[in-house]
Motif scaffolding. Structure first.
Motif, mmCIF file in Angstrom:
data_model
loop_
_atom_site.group_PDB
_atom_site.id
_atom_site.type_symbol
_atom_site.label_atom_id
_atom_site.label_comp_id
_atom_site.label_asym_id
_atom_site.label_seq_id
_atom_site.Cartn_x
_atom_site.Cartn_y
_atom_site.Cartn_z
ATOM 1 N N LEU A 33 40.214 38.280 39.994
ATOM 2 C CA LEU A 33 41.171 39.386 40.111
ATOM 3 C C LEU A 33 41.223 39.902 41.544
ATOM 4 O O LEU A 33 42.301 40.202 42.060
ATOM 5 N N THR A 34 40.075 39.953 42.187
ATOM 6 C CA THR A 34 40.038 40.395 43.586
ATOM 7 C C THR A 34 40.872 39.462 44.454
ATOM 8 O O THR A 34 41.642 39.911 45.311
ATOM 9 N N ASN A 35 40.743 38.173 44.232
ATOM 10 C CA ASN A 35 41.546 37.203 44.998
ATOM 11 C C ASN A 35 43.039 37.393 44.725
ATOM 12 O O ASN A 35 43.847 37.417 45.655
ATOM 13 N N SER A 36 43.393 37.511 43.454
ATOM 14 C CA SER A 36 44.814 37.675 43.116
ATOM 15 C C SER A 36 45.387 38.916 43.776
ATOM 16 O O SER A 36 46.508 38.894 44.286
ATOM 17 N N ILE A 37 44.621 39.991 43.780
ATOM 18 C CA ILE A 37 45.097 41.239 44.407
ATOM 19 C C ILE A 37 45.163 41.061 45.919
ATOM 20 O O ILE A 37 46.142 41.409 46.572
#
Ligand SMILES: Nc1ncnc2c1ncn2[C@@H]1O[C@H](COP(=O)(O)OP(=O)(O)O)[C@@H](O)[C@H]1O
Ligand SMILES: [Mg+2]
Length: 138
Positions: A33-37
């Motif tokens: 999720l951190t990467n996607s954000i």
């Protein structure tokens, strides 16, 4: 400079429970999720789960900048960030390396599909229940 990215979440969980290690699964999800954000702007992140051939599949899909095809095989390497975006601040290239290791320990398969400029989908495939029971009894 701090700026708002206007990122939303669309969550559709056909399967809402899975047998795994809660702490490490949370670590994996946090990295994805951190990467996607981090690599998206003004678009939604989709989280889907469903059952496929007796296995739980969880997808994290973004409409961010995507990954260059020539980088795709390297994103799980220790310290790899990007061959094109050298100005990524706060990119350490450790997240997916640790994610891969954690997933392997939990017998979770990770697949990444990505198109440059379009987005990225990371798919986690969980072990069949029987496999997991065998692991935990070892
Ligand atoms: N969802 C994504 N969209 C675009 N690029 C991504 C995404 N996830 C990973 N990447 C690419 O893979 C590299 C490695 O990811 P990661 O190990 O998590 O490192 P970091 O988050 O420190 O950049 C990133 O630097 C980025 O170039
Ligand atoms: Mg990361």
């Amino acid at each position: 400079m701090v700026h708002s990215k206007r990122i939303g979440f669309d969550i559709q969980l056909d399967v809402s429970e899975v047998l795994s290690d809660a702490k490490w699964l949370a670590f994996i999800m946090r990295q994805l999720l951190t990467n996607s954000i981090k690599y998206s702007e003004n678009s939604d992140i989709m989280i889907y789960s469903h059952e496929h051939a007796g296995q739980t599949v969880l997808e994290v899909q973004d409409s961010g900048r995507g990954i260059d095809p020539k980088d795709l095989s390297r994103i799980f390497d220790k310290g790899f960030t990007s061959t094109t975006n050298h100005r990524d601040n706060a990119a350490t290239g450790m997240g997916l390396y640790l994610t891969k290791n954690a997933a392997e320990s939990l017998f979770i398969t990770i697949d990444v599909k990505s198109e440059l400029g379009t987005g990225t989908t990371v798919t986690l495939t969980f072990p069949k229940r029987n496999d997991f029971v065998n692991i935990t009894s070892m």
